[in-house]
Structures are given as structure tokens and as C-alpha cells.
Design an enzyme around this catalytic site. Sequence first.
Site, PDB file in Angstrom:
ATOM      1  N   GLN A  96       0.806  -1.297   0.037  1.00 47.89           N
ATOM      2  CA  GLN A  96      -0.060  -0.044  -0.160  1.00 47.89           C
ATOM      3  C   GLN A  96       0.786   1.313   0.049  1.00 47.89           C
ATOM      4  OE1 GLN A  96      -1.198   1.066   4.431  1.00 47.89           O
ATOM      5  NE2 GLN A  96      -1.552  -1.454   4.026  1.00 47.89           N
ATOM      6  N   HIS A  98       0.063   5.858   0.986  1.00 47.95           N
ATOM      7  CA  HIS A  98      -0.807   6.553   1.657  1.00 47.95           C
ATOM      8  C   HIS A  98      -0.628   8.066   0.844  1.00 47.95           C
ATOM      9  CE1 HIS A  98      -1.364   4.038   4.925  1.00 47.95           C
ATOM     10  NE2 HIS A  98      -0.337   4.074   5.230  1.00 47.95           N
ATOM     11  N   GLU A 133       2.852   8.366   8.911  1.00 51.02           N
ATOM     12  CA  GLU A 133       2.965   7.316   9.969  1.00 51.02           C
ATOM     13  C   GLU A 133       3.934   6.663  10.527  1.00 51.02           C
ATOM     14  OE1 GLU A 133       0.100   4.453   8.245  1.00 51.02           O
ATOM     15  OE2 GLU A 133       1.869   2.758   8.032  1.00 51.02           O
ATOM     16  N   HIS A 258       4.760   0.069   1.014  1.00 49.67           N
ATOM     17  CA  HIS A 258       5.143  -0.530   2.101  1.00 49.67           C
ATOM     18  C   HIS A 258       4.306  -1.737   2.392  1.00 49.67           C
ATOM     19  CE1 HIS A 258       2.314   2.633   3.693  1.00 49.67           C
ATOM     20  NE2 HIS A 258       2.253   1.854   4.830  1.00 49.67           N
ATOM     21  N   ARG A 277      -4.222   0.418  -2.208  1.00 55.49           N
ATOM     22  CA  ARG A 277      -3.711  -0.795  -2.152  1.00 55.49           C
ATOM     23  C   ARG A 277      -3.544  -1.218  -3.399  1.00 55.49           C
ATOM     24  NH1 ARG A 277      -7.901  -0.881   1.369  1.00 55.49           N
ATOM     25  NH2 ARG A 277      -7.444  -1.098   3.700  1.00 55.49           N
TER      26      ARG A 277
END
Length: 412
Positions: A96, A98, A133, A258, A277
Site C-alpha cells: 500500500q 498513502h 505514520e 510498504h 492498495r
Amino acid sequence: MDRLHTSVRRYAWGSTTALPDLTGEAPDGTPQAELWMGAHPVAPSLVERAGGLRPLDEVIAADPAGELGDALLRRFGPRLPFLVKLLAADAPLSLQVHPDAAQAAAGYAREDAEGVPLDAPHRNYRDAQHKPEMVVALGPFEGLCGFRPPRQCADLLDALGVAELAGFSAGLRAGPGERALREAFSAFLAPPPGLVAAVAGALATAAGRPGPWREACAAYDRVARARPGDPGVLAALMLRYVRLAPGEALFLGAGVPHAYLRGLGLEVMAASDNVLRCGLTGKHVDVPELLRVVRFAAGEPEEPRPVRGGDGEQVYPVPVDDFRLSRLVLDGRSGARALRGDAPQIFVCTEGRVDVAGVAEQAALTPGRSVYAPAGEEVRASGRGTLFRVTVPAPAAAPTPVPTLRRKLNRH
């Protein structure tokens, strides 16, 4: 200060034992993947207010200035800008990326205009926020993160000895770098028949053969066994294999491909649920949108090294202002630590027992337990254990460069 009541998120990749072992609760035989601590509307924590349990997002919405403070309210609006999770993986998560802030806002507006329901399985953008994140390992932790240089990708493909990979390898060596990575990654996500199975067999052999790729191939072999026939197995070969020891961290910015593989960690992120994804999952896959967001740049993973902060904190610096994460290791001999924040704070115990006291409440935290403190409330911590503290940095302190520790032996 409020004790947080959290619920288990049960995903197929979760461990059946890691979270129960941490919290001391009996396992129930089902995968327990995550505990969310925060106010994200998908799974807000509950707090005790007015004689009952109320979702934290509703508590904040009822009094945003009182809960968040005027400064944070001006910066982020009437919402808690960060989300904390305990993550326990026993199988690979999806491959995936972001989006960045502009991509998230545009994607959210576009899907709203198209009338895609927020809870639709095929919706990509469930909010208008970016999702940087960081994960801190609480035990041995493994993942895939970021692209290798194209020539190193080609070296790995050659080492597998699969004839059908020769063309991909040649393209990666021809360059230039960004174009070579994009073309190979895109092609791997739409592979010719039989290639995934052929590579899976070669990975099983390479995992048992001495050589520089043995450790990485063992990890890719586990991915192939967990997701047989999935094109994400091929795309994963282009990502660096990363191992973290307890206390080490990995930061993931926008566009970085990642996939976590296994391990227990504490994760903190901007309060978003935007995930694009392309494989290793049974959930919605949108390859064209993911390819639009991926940053095709090779580089070392970003591993923030903790630096000393006030009150003996170890602060993990990150280049975003949505969250600030620090760790306190209490030895039981020193006096209570006074932890005051102008912004809201969440405290999570991961080891031992830590006693926390606010203005009118106190709690004994054991591993997996957490509390929330609104803006301006001082929390005093004592005991013997490890306590993670999540808040936001002061405006003048954000963003900051990320000191990183690169250990080539662990980066393949």
C-alpha cells in the site's frame, strides 16, 4: 484525564496471541490485529463522561476548544489530528501507499462528487487527510519499505534464476531510475500467466541457499506462501526488507510503498484511514490510483532515532506536525514525572506498571492500557515501566529533520 476503552480490530493478518500476551488477557483463537486509541470516527475510543461511556469524537465535537485548546483548534480544526494503534501482525499486510494532503483532499472531493458512499468497499478516500505514520517496534518487527535502486532490484531478479524475469531485469538496468522503477512495478502488477508461481518456487529455493539475498528471499518466500498467486508478490520484490529491534522506529511518508510483515508495534499516524492498495490483500485494489500516488524514488528507509527531550523523554523526531511521539522508561526510583501539554495527549503503557494522575483522576496502567488528557491538563507519571506519550509538537518545533540510523546489514 480519561481512561480509554478500546476495542479489538480483527483482520485476517492479525496475530492470535501477540495482543493477548501483551495485555494479559486470554486469547480467543481469532486474529487480533489492532487496538485503536483516538477519535477517528471509524473506531473511536470510549471515555467515561456524564455517568456513561461516550465516543471520544463526540466528546471533542461537543467542546472542541476545551478538549483541543485554541492553538490546536486553529491549526487542525475541531478534530484530534493523530491516531494511535497497537498493531500485531502474523501475516503480511496489504502492499500500500498513502496520499499526501493535496491528493487526499482532491480524492475525497472527487469520490464525494461521484456519490461513492463513505463505507463503500471500493472507496479509496474515506477522509480528506493525509496519513504519514510511524511504527515503533515492541519486539522483533519486519516489513517492506521503499524501493531499492533499480540495479539492485535487477540483481535480485537475476539471483532467482527465472528466465521470464530477464526482460524485467534488463529494463531495470537500462534506466533512468524513476522510469525503470515505474515500468517494472507497473508490469509486475499485471504479470503474464504463470510468472507469480514460477517466482514463488524460486523464492523457496533461494531462501535456503547461502548468499547475499538469502534473508530477504526468506521474507519474500513467506509473502508468497501467505498470498499464493497474488501479483503483489512480484511487486514486493522491488521493496527493501527491513528488520526493527525493540525501540527502533520506521517513518512512512506520502507515496512510499510498504507492507508490514510480522511483529508487534506501536503505531502513530495522522488521523486518517486513506489507504491505496495494489496487492497482498483481499480488500479493494485500485492499481491506477495507486500508481498515480506512488513516489518512484529509491532510498533508504527513514528510521527516526530518539533524541533526549524534557523530563527524560526519548522523542522520535518526524517531519510532520500531526503528531509527536515520545517514550518514557520509568525505573520506579525517581519521583513522578510532570507531563503537561498545551495540546491533547494520549498515554499508552507497553511494559510494567505506570501510575498516571491527572487533575481529578488517576489510573494504574498495565501493558495495552491507555488514557487521554485534554489540552492543558498536567499528567504525572510514576512507577516502573514503559510509557509512550502522543501529542502534537509546538508550532515552532514542526516540522523537524529526521535523524536516521541506517544499518546496511538489515536493509536488503
